[in-house]
Design a protein around this motif. Structure first.
Motif, PDB file in Angstrom:
ATOM      1  N   ASP A 197      -1.068  -0.345  67.787  1.00  0.00           N
ATOM      2  CA  ASP A 197      -1.335  -1.286  68.881  1.00  0.00           C
ATOM      3  C   ASP A 197      -0.322  -1.127  70.017  1.00  0.00           C
TER       4      ASP A 197
ATOM      5  N   GLN B 253     -12.274   8.642  76.503  1.00  0.00           N
ATOM      6  CA  GLN B 253     -13.618   8.356  75.993  1.00  0.00           C
ATOM      7  C   GLN B 253     -13.655   8.485  74.471  1.00  0.00           C
ATOM      8  N   GLU B 254     -12.989   9.504  73.978  1.00  0.00           N
ATOM      9  CA  GLU B 254     -12.957   9.736  72.527  1.00  0.00           C
ATOM     10  C   GLU B 254     -12.269   8.584  71.795  1.00  0.00           C
TER      11      GLU B 254
ATOM     12  N   GLU C 240      -6.514  -1.856  82.640  1.00  0.00           N
ATOM     13  CA  GLU C 240      -7.398  -1.359  81.589  1.00  0.00           C
ATOM     14  C   GLU C 240      -8.169  -0.135  82.077  1.00  0.00           C
TER      15      GLU C 240
ATOM     16  N   GLN D  80      -4.584   3.724  74.435  1.00  0.00           N
ATOM     17  CA  GLN D  80      -5.272   3.967  75.692  1.00  0.00           C
ATOM     18  C   GLN D  80      -4.776   5.280  76.286  1.00  0.00           C
TER      19      GLN D  80
ATOM     20  N   LYS E 129     -11.878   5.533  72.849  1.00  0.00           N
ATOM     21  CA  LYS E 129     -12.728   4.345  72.973  1.00  0.00           C
ATOM     22  C   LYS E 129     -13.868   4.398  71.973  1.00  0.00           C
ATOM     23  N   GLY E 130     -14.460   5.588  71.816  1.00  0.00           N
ATOM     24  CA  GLY E 130     -15.570   5.745  70.887  1.00  0.00           C
ATOM     25  C   GLY E 130     -15.176   5.510  69.435  1.00  0.00           C
ATOM     26  N   LYS E 131     -13.912   5.723  69.142  1.00  0.00           N
ATOM     27  CA  LYS E 131     -13.398   5.519  67.788  1.00  0.00           C
ATOM     28  C   LYS E 131     -12.766   4.136  67.612  1.00  0.00           C
ATOM     29  N   ASN E 132     -12.826   3.312  68.668  1.00  0.00           N
ATOM     30  CA  ASN E 132     -12.189   1.989  68.645  1.00  0.00           C
ATOM     31  C   ASN E 132     -10.706   2.092  68.321  1.00  0.00           C
ATOM     32  N   ALA E 133     -10.073   3.157  68.831  1.00  0.00           N
ATOM     33  CA  ALA E 133      -8.643   3.357  68.594  1.00  0.00           C
ATOM     34  C   ALA E 133      -7.829   2.354  69.409  1.00  0.00           C
ATOM     35  N   ALA E 134      -6.631   2.089  68.967  1.00  0.00           N
ATOM     36  CA  ALA E 134      -5.758   1.152  69.671  1.00  0.00           C
ATOM     37  C   ALA E 134      -5.165   1.772  70.934  1.00  0.00           C
TER      38      ALA E 134
ATOM     39  N   ASP F 119      -3.727   4.794  66.297  1.00  0.00           N
ATOM     40  CA  ASP F 119      -4.089   3.490  65.742  1.00  0.00           C
ATOM     41  C   ASP F 119      -2.959   2.469  65.811  1.00  0.00           C
TER      42      ASP F 119
END
Length: 257
Positions: free
Chosen positions: A128, A166-167, A225, A176, A169-174, A126
């Motif tokens: 940034d 994918q995981e 990205e 990459q 992204k699915g959790k809207n984590a900061a 989490d």
């Protein structure tokens, strides 16, 4: 102060990646088994930018206890990028492969990478601007004759990292998560894979990239990205791609009203 961690930094792609990140003004934590080579790399980085803080860690990441100890030794540092580059290959048929070497390869290519990725995600998902880049191979998407076990370890790296991306992204984590898949690259890889003292790529390998070129591709992936940076095994062009493996998101287990 933020740091970029690179494992397997004493030679090859890891070494050139360190120089590339130094040119971008990144403080670094460089890990490998050979202290003398790490010291040389640190001196080279100082020539590029003497203001950078470069921390070296001598560690054999094929030993599980060392992996945990290595990560714990970095608790005082703020890590913005983690690059799991340490790994090696093997060329032999399955029935003829040298099992002690295979066991070490499994520990390094799969176990160490998984542990370090998991710990970094646990602590930084989490935060940034954070990235984790795992180095796979074209052999992590295509099975190569007489390198079946090696390719299987890299299929794991590719699938694990794509799934992690994918995981997150699915959790809207900061954070990459990204995977780099080189093709033949002029490094010490072939020497270790064939158990020889010297290996000349020129004249023996029809197509290959230099480690410096691959470090450049790594930076392209880093700046993008995209999840996957892969070298086409036929054309040797570098491509940025979205995840290649199918991903089945788990259905929500929450009760419906």
């Amino acid at each position: 102060m933020k740091y970029t961690v690179i494992t397997g930094a004493s030679s090859g792609i890891g070494y050139e990646a360190a120089l590339a990140f130094a040119a971008r003004g990144k403080n670094m934590i460089l890990a490998a088994r050979r202290t003398d080579e790490l010291d040389k790399l640190k001196a080279k980085v100082a020539e590029i930018n003497p203001d950078l803080d470069v921390v070296i860690r001598t560690v054999d990441l094929s030993i599980a206890a060392n992996v945990h100890g290595f990560y714990e030794s970095l608790q005082a540092y703020s890590i913005e990028t983690w690059i799991n580059n340490a790994g090696f290959g093997n060329f032999a048929s399955v029935g003829e492969q040298h099992l002690p070497k295979i066991e070490q390869m499994l520990h390094l290519n799969i176990e160490a990478l998984t542990i370090l990725s998991s710990l970094y995600v646990r602590d930084y998902a989490d935060v940034d601007g954070t990235q984790i880049i795992n180095i796979s191979s074209g052999g992590g998407y295509t099975i190569v004759a007489d390198a079946v076990t090696y390719c299987a370890t890299k299929f794991y790296v590719s699938a694990f990292t794509e799934g992690l991306a994918q995981e997150l992204k699915g959790k809207n984590a900061a954070m990459q998560a990204k995977v780099l898949a080189p093709a033949a690259t002029e490094t010490e890889f072939a020497k270790h894979s064939f158990n020889v003292d010297e290996f000349e790529y020129e004249g023996r390998v029809p197509k290959f990239h230099t480690a410096e070129q691959m470090a450049g591709f790594l930076l392209e992936l880093y700046d993008s990205e995209s999840v996957v940076g892969i070298v086409d095994g036929l054309t040797y062009d570098f491509e940025l791609r979205e995840p290649i493996f199918p991903y089945a998101a788990r259905a929500s287990s929450k009760p419906q009203n």
